[in-house]
Design an enzyme around this catalytic site. Structure first.
Site, PDB file in Angstrom:
ATOM      1  N   LYS A 273       0.846  -1.205   0.000  1.00  0.00           N
ATOM      2  CA  LYS A 273       0.000   0.000   0.000  1.00  0.00           C
ATOM      3  C   LYS A 273       0.880   1.253   0.000  1.00  0.00           C
ATOM      4  CE  LYS A 273      -0.341  -0.251   5.040  1.00  0.00           C
ATOM      5  NZ  LYS A 273      -1.155  -0.775   6.148  1.00  0.00           N
TER       6      LYS A 273
ATOM      7  N   TYR B 172      16.298  31.158   6.217  1.00  0.00           N
ATOM      8  CA  TYR B 172      15.159  31.910   6.766  1.00  0.00           C
ATOM      9  C   TYR B 172      15.250  32.033   8.284  1.00  0.00           C
ATOM     10  CZ  TYR B 172      12.740  31.138   2.290  1.00  0.00           C
ATOM     11  OH  TYR B 172      12.384  31.116   0.970  1.00  0.00           O
TER      12      TYR B 172
ATOM     13  N   ARG C 102     -10.756   0.311  14.531  1.00  0.00           N
ATOM     14  CA  ARG C 102     -10.677   1.025  13.252  1.00  0.00           C
ATOM     15  C   ARG C 102     -11.805   0.557  12.335  1.00  0.00           C
ATOM     16  NH1 ARG C 102      -4.829   1.020  10.376  1.00  0.00           N
ATOM     17  NH2 ARG C 102      -5.338  -1.159   9.978  1.00  0.00           N
TER      18      ARG C 102
ATOM     19  N   ARG D 245       0.734 -10.636   6.993  1.00  0.00           N
ATOM     20  CA  ARG D 245       0.688  -9.426   6.163  1.00  0.00           C
ATOM     21  C   ARG D 245       1.967  -8.650   6.456  1.00  0.00           C
ATOM     22  NH1 ARG D 245      -4.299  -9.654   8.839  1.00  0.00           N
ATOM     23  NH2 ARG D 245      -3.708  -7.789  10.014  1.00  0.00           N
TER      24      ARG D 245
ATOM     25  N   HIS E 294      -6.563  -7.225  13.059  1.00  0.00           N
ATOM     26  CA  HIS E 294      -5.323  -6.439  13.087  1.00  0.00           C
ATOM     27  C   HIS E 294      -5.056  -6.005  14.536  1.00  0.00           C
ATOM     28  CE1 HIS E 294      -2.170  -4.106  11.206  1.00  0.00           C
ATOM     29  NE2 HIS E 294      -2.610  -2.970  11.682  1.00  0.00           N
TER      30      HIS E 294
ATOM     31  N   CYS F  68      14.553  24.617   3.531  1.00  0.00           N
ATOM     32  CA  CYS F  68      13.660  25.367   2.646  1.00  0.00           C
ATOM     33  C   CYS F  68      12.813  24.387   1.822  1.00  0.00           C
ATOM     34  CB  CYS F  68      14.468  26.262   1.712  1.00  0.00           C
ATOM     35  SG  CYS F  68      15.669  27.300   2.578  1.00  0.00           S
ATOM     36  N   MET F  69      11.958  24.919   0.957  1.00  0.00           N
ATOM     37  CA  MET F  69      11.092  24.043   0.163  1.00  0.00           C
ATOM     38  C   MET F  69      11.918  23.145  -0.767  1.00  0.00           C
ATOM     39  SD  MET F  69       7.846  24.909  -2.304  1.00  0.00           S
ATOM     40  CE  MET F  69       6.885  25.810  -1.115  1.00  0.00           C
ATOM     41  N   ASP F  70      13.017  23.701  -1.301  1.00  0.00           N
ATOM     42  CA  ASP F  70      13.768  22.982  -2.332  1.00  0.00           C
ATOM     43  C   ASP F  70      15.242  22.801  -2.010  1.00  0.00           C
ATOM     44  OD1 ASP F  70      11.359  23.550  -4.051  1.00  0.00           O
ATOM     45  OD2 ASP F  70      12.153  25.581  -3.770  1.00  0.00           O
TER      46      ASP F  70
HETATM   47  C1  LIG Z   1      -0.472  -1.797   6.797  1.00  0.00           C
HETATM   48  C2  LIG Z   1      -1.086  -3.035   7.323  1.00  0.00           C
HETATM   49  C3  LIG Z   1      -0.301  -4.163   7.587  1.00  0.00           C
HETATM   50  C4  LIG Z   1       1.210  -4.159   7.519  1.00  0.00           C
HETATM   51  O1  LIG Z   1       1.707  -3.752   8.750  1.00  0.00           O
HETATM   52  P1  LIG Z   1       3.286  -3.622   9.038  1.00  0.00           P
HETATM   53  O2  LIG Z   1       3.368  -3.167  10.428  1.00  0.00           O
HETATM   54  O3  LIG Z   1       3.790  -2.596   8.064  1.00  0.00           O
HETATM   55  O4  LIG Z   1       3.873  -4.957   8.789  1.00  0.00           O
HETATM   56  C5  LIG Z   1      -0.966  -5.326   7.979  1.00  0.00           C
HETATM   57  N1  LIG Z   1      -2.296  -5.351   8.115  1.00  0.00           N
HETATM   58  C6  LIG Z   1      -3.093  -4.288   7.898  1.00  0.00           C
HETATM   59  C7  LIG Z   1      -4.552  -4.399   8.071  1.00  0.00           C
HETATM   60  C8  LIG Z   1      -2.503  -3.084   7.511  1.00  0.00           C
HETATM   61  O5  LIG Z   1      -3.282  -2.018   7.305  1.00  0.00           O
END
Ligand SMILES: *Cc1c(COP(=O)(O)O)cnc(C)c1O
Length: 374
Positions: A40, A268, A136, A222, A166, A314-316
């Site tokens: 992601k 700045y 969540r 995951r 999760h 700075c920005m750049d």
């Molecule tokens: C982002 C995410 C993960 C990965 O988690 P890490 O801590 O980066 O390994 C696993 N499960 C869900 C639901 C997530 O949103």
């Protein structure tokens, strides 16, 4: 069309590090537990397509993203592996997911009712999310579970293939809450199995829980942050259970070098004043790239040595104090290794009071990613 790279500021992504980190996780996991590569947010800023391809070549069996758009991008790049979208997707978009064989996450009965009234070319695959304490998304009670499983019956176009949760504190020092969540998951999973006869895959672990409790991970982990070679937290890092290789490094070149006198100021607000004659280098990167202002005072590597960032970012552009004169064009490493020295992303994250995840995500598309070891 990709434009030629002109500004000498770039990120290098070491794809062999991705392979190393997947192997290191596989060595910890029991044979039955597979790896879902989490890509992601453009692969945590590393490039989702390149990382996904390398992860699949290195033994990951499927992919996970947060948005349906991210999954479609992977499909458009010719990736055919299973993809799970872990975030909420508007019900109207379900037919797009079905068409591209993308698995969606669901947890609302209204959503299911809406989706089940739609027409599909292919069966839509769904994973059910249980909220066991993260707060969540997901189903929180036995009643809601019963209701949604009941609603799933006789929906021929919809197909429950997985169930997951999760953890909120898998990376912490105290794992009491983690174990409470795990027990809640086990309770809800056994209720599900009593009420649902279909085969479902089960997954609960992110990087932190997979590193710490590899034997408890069911069918999949995951694998996100640690696939990129970063530790989920300092406590997990200190346990030294796994050896990871940071895939991301950030580089630039000195664009200007000058000597200033005692009392001369930089940038700045004149927050930095030289106490004596000093060499100052200017680097073409700034907060417009995601190299945030809070990094003022942090270090970069020039000639394998640490040089402090002086004055406001700075920005750049960013200024550093050099230990001597260097030619324009000298390589600067902002994150990663140079001549045997190393600046860890964890260290930069700690300096700006955030987590390692945020640093490569912040470094935006203004910085081209160059791939090594593809
Ligand atoms: C982002 C995410 C993960 C990965 O988690 P890490 O801590 O980066 O390994 C696993 N499960 C869900 C639901 C997530 O949103």
């Amino acid at each position: 069309m990709t434009r030629a790279r002109i500004r000498p500021t770039w990120a290098e992504i070491d794809l062999d590090a991705i392979t190393h980190n997947i192997k290191a996780m596989h060595e910890r996991l029991p044979k039955k537990t597979k790896i879902v590569a989490v890509v992601k947010a453009n692969g945590y800023g590393h490039g989702s397509i390149q990382v996904a391809k390398k992860a699949l070549d290195s033994g990951a069996t499927s992919l996970a993203v947060a948005l349906l758009e991210e999954a479609l991008e992977l499909r458009e790049a010719g990736i055919n592996a299973p993809i799970l979208v872990m975030g909420w997707v508007p019900p109207e978009a379900a037919p797009i997911a079905a068409k591209h064989h993308i698995t969606l996450t669901f947890f609302q009965k209204d959503w299911l009712d809406q989706v089940s009234r739609m027409e599909f070319d292919e069966r839509l695959q769904l994973h059910l999310k249980l909220d066991t304490g993260m707060g969540r998304i997901g189903i929180r009670s036995s009643e809601a579970l019963r209701e949604i499983l009941y609603a799933l019956n006789d929906k021929p176009s919809i197909y429950l293939t997985g169930v997951y949760t999760h953890f909120a504190t898998a990376d912490g020092t105290n794992l009491t809450y983690f174990h409470k969540q795990k027990e809640q998951f086990e309770r809800m999973l056994s209720e599900l199995k009593e009420q649902w006869s279909g085969e479902v895959t089960v997954h609960i672990g992110n990087s932190a829980s997979a590193i710490r409790l590899p034997g408890d991970m069911y069918d999949f982990v995951r694998y996100g942050i640690s696939m990129y070679g970063l530790y989920p937290s300092q406590p997990v890092k200190e346990e030294q259970a796994i050896n990871l290789k940071q895939a991301f490094s950030l580089h630039s070149r000195l664009a200007h070098v000058k000597q200033i006198e005692a009392g001369d100021a930089i940038s700045y607000g004149l927050t930095y004043k030289a106490e004596k004659a000093e060499w100052i280098g200017t680097i073409p990167i700034g907060y417009g790239d995601g190299w945030i202002r809070k990094l003022q005072g942090f270090s970069v590597l020039v000639d394998g040595k640490r040089m402090p960032i002086v004055g406001r970012i700075c920005m750049d552009q960013t200024m550093v104090r050099l230990d001597q004169e260097y030619p324009v064009g000298t390589k600067v490493t902002l994150l990663g290794s140079q001549n045997g020295s190393f600046i860890n992303i964890d260290e930069a994250a700690a300096y700006v009071d955030t987590i390692s995840y945020e640093i490569p995500c912040l470094l935006n598309e203004r910085i081209p990613r160059i791939y090594k070891g593809g």
